[in-house]
Design a protein around this motif. Structure first.
Motif, short mmCIF file in Angstrom:
data_model
loop_
_atom_site.label_atom_id
_atom_site.label_comp_id
_atom_site.label_asym_id
_atom_site.label_seq_id
_atom_site.Cartn_x
_atom_site.Cartn_y
_atom_site.Cartn_z
N ALA A 172 0.83 -1.21 0.00
CA ALA A 172 0.00 0.00 0.00
C ALA A 172 0.86 1.25 0.00
CB ALA A 172 -0.93 -0.01 1.22
N LEU A 173 1.98 1.22 0.71
CA LEU A 173 2.89 2.37 0.71
C LEU A 173 3.49 2.57 -0.68
CD1 LEU A 173 4.81 1.96 4.10
CD2 LEU A 173 2.81 3.39 3.59
N ARG A 174 3.82 1.47 -1.34
CA ARG A 174 4.42 1.58 -2.67
C ARG A 174 3.43 2.22 -3.65
NH1 ARG A 174 7.48 -3.39 -5.88
NH2 ARG A 174 8.69 -2.05 -7.31
N GLU A 175 2.14 1.96 -3.47
CA GLU A 175 1.11 2.54 -4.32
C GLU A 175 0.61 3.88 -3.81
OE1 GLU A 175 0.16 1.24 -7.26
OE2 GLU A 175 1.76 -0.24 -6.90
N GLY A 176 1.07 4.28 -2.63
CA GLY A 176 0.56 5.49 -1.99
C GLY A 176 1.02 6.77 -2.65
N ALA A 177 0.25 7.84 -2.42
CA ALA A 177 0.56 9.14 -3.02
C ALA A 177 0.42 10.24 -1.96
CB ALA A 177 -0.38 9.43 -4.19
N VAL A 178 1.44 11.09 -1.86
CA VAL A 178 1.46 12.17 -0.86
C VAL A 178 1.91 13.46 -1.53
CG1 VAL A 178 2.41 12.96 1.35
CG2 VAL A 178 2.05 10.51 0.95
N PHE A 179 1.22 14.54 -1.22
CA PHE A 179 1.65 15.87 -1.64
C PHE A 179 2.33 16.54 -0.46
CE2 PHE A 179 0.03 20.47 -2.30
CZ PHE A 179 1.24 20.87 -2.85
N VAL A 180 3.60 16.91 -0.62
CA VAL A 180 4.35 17.59 0.43
C VAL A 180 4.56 19.04 -0.01
CG1 VAL A 180 6.41 17.60 1.87
CG2 VAL A 180 5.50 15.43 1.01
N ALA A 181 3.89 19.94 0.65
CA ALA A 181 4.00 21.37 0.34
C ALA A 181 5.08 21.98 1.22
CB ALA A 181 2.66 22.07 0.58
N GLY A 182 6.24 22.18 0.64
CA GLY A 182 7.37 22.72 1.39
C GLY A 182 8.31 21.61 1.82
N VAL A 183 9.54 21.59 1.30
CA VAL A 183 10.50 20.53 1.64
C VAL A 183 11.76 21.12 2.26
CG1 VAL A 183 9.68 18.77 0.05
CG2 VAL A 183 11.25 20.52 -0.79
N GLY A 184 11.58 22.18 3.05
CA GLY A 184 12.70 22.76 3.77
C GLY A 184 12.88 22.10 5.12
N GLY A 185 12.25 22.64 6.17
CA GLY A 185 12.43 22.14 7.52
C GLY A 185 11.66 20.88 7.81
N MET A 186 10.51 21.01 8.48
CA MET A 186 9.75 19.82 8.87
C MET A 186 9.21 19.08 7.64
SD MET A 186 6.46 21.75 10.53
CE MET A 186 5.25 22.63 9.52
N GLY A 187 8.85 19.80 6.58
CA GLY A 187 8.38 19.14 5.36
C GLY A 187 9.46 18.30 4.72
N GLY A 188 10.70 18.81 4.73
CA GLY A 188 11.81 18.05 4.17
C GLY A 188 12.09 16.80 4.97
N ALA A 189 12.07 16.90 6.31
CA ALA A 189 12.30 15.73 7.15
C ALA A 189 11.20 14.70 6.96
CB ALA A 189 12.37 16.16 8.62
N CYS A 190 9.97 15.16 6.82
CA CYS A 190 8.85 14.26 6.58
C CYS A 190 9.01 13.57 5.23
CB CYS A 190 7.55 15.04 6.63
SG CYS A 190 6.07 14.04 6.34
N PHE A 191 9.33 14.32 4.20
CA PHE A 191 9.50 13.78 2.85
C PHE A 191 10.60 12.71 2.85
CE2 PHE A 191 11.55 14.49 -1.48
CZ PHE A 191 10.64 13.70 -2.17
N LEU A 192 11.71 12.99 3.48
CA LEU A 192 12.82 12.04 3.53
C LEU A 192 12.39 10.74 4.20
CD1 LEU A 192 15.82 11.45 2.99
CD2 LEU A 192 16.31 12.45 5.23
#
Length: 296
Positions: free
Chosen positions: A27-47
């Protein structure tokens, strides 16, 4: 020696198993997420989401890396200063998982937010722009998407705003309520930020863990927002957990009010009972008024 040129998703994610099932990993492999902002907390979340094996993303950012970002932003290095944050983040993600699908956007994302919310059921708000956040939340409600966010807080925090939940502007009573996006004024945004700070001070012990003079300067608009690596990265990881649970179909206890992680005291801090919050709110508002006068 392992052939590093060959990529095997199953091997890449094999150590996830035990924390997640094979079906959940699929399910994670098929999952889709929009990350608005990949600097601080957004970047850590994206990683964290990329390393967990999430397969599809849209990411956006309007900034380039600066030297001051290196104290906390996971994609900020001496050799990325001056480079586009979204481009750097996307390149790093593809070095981890060459199969990952990423839709990269810049400032135009705000004009496309309705379409993005319709295509990405899980949204991470990593921006520090209240106006953009309001547009994001409104679009997510219309599309039935869930938004994961955090407060402007010295303590790590996380909130999950599901489609039926009140938006932060409604729950915290921003002056932007009922206004068209193009009718929102700078004074509305400043007042909205103060509403968020008031909530943080009422429902957490944040004021005990920060220099109040620096906080007052931030509130007065005369200083940049304080940020610290453990706080920012921990927040991003809390957000990543919530995104993963949503993609796997798990239900967490985090709601639209959220909670705070106080690592210094070794506890979580959750919203106060309404009568207690009302009384504390009066004290906090008087205190903030004095702070702002001192900063001015």
């Amino acid at each position: 020696m392992e052939d590093v040129t060959a990529f095997d998703y199953a091997e890449f994610t094999t150590r996830n198993l035990g924390f997640v099932t094979e079906a959940e990993q699929a399910a994670l492999r098929e999952g889709a997420v929009f990350v608005a902002g990949v600097g601080g907390m957004g970047g850590a979340c994206f990683l964290a989401l990329v390393r967990a094996g999430v397969g599809r993303f849209a990411v956006c950012d309007i900034d380039v890396f600066e030297t001051s970002n290196m104290n906390r932003q996971v994609f900020a290095f001496t050799d990325t200063v001056g480079q586009d944050k979204a481009e750097v983040a996307c390149a790093a993600a593809r070095r981890i998982n060459p199969e990952v699908e990423i839709e990269r956007l810049g400032a135009e994302w705000v004009d496309q937010v309705a379409d993005l919310a319709a295509r990405y059921p899980v949204i991470v708000n990593g921006t520090d722009d209240i106006a953009a956040g309001i547009a994001l939340y409104r679009a997510a409600k219309a599309a039935g998407a869930t938004v994961i966010d955090a407060y402007a807080s010295p303590l790590p925090s996380v909130i999950v705003v599901r489609p039926s939940d009140p938006r932060p502007e409604e729950r915290l009573k921003y002056p932007t309520r009922g206004k068209a996006l193009d009718a929102i004024q700078p004074d509305d945004l400043r007042a909205s930020f103060m509403k968020e700070l008031e909530y943080v001070m009422v429902h957490s012990s944040s004021a005990r863990h920060v220099d109040l003079g620096a906080a007052a300067a931030l509130a007065a608009g005369t200083a940049k927002r304080m940020s610290f690596a453990p706080m920012v990265i921990s927040t991003g990881c809390l957000m990543a957990y919530e995104a993963l649970w949503l993609l796997m179909g798990r239900r967490s206890r985090t709601d639209c009010r959220g909670w705070f992680l106080n690592a210094l005291a070794g506890r979580t801090e959750r919203p106060l009972w309404a009568p207690v919050a009302a009384m504390k709110g009066m004290v906090v508002r008087a205190f903030m008024t004095r702070l702002l006068k001192g900063a001015a």
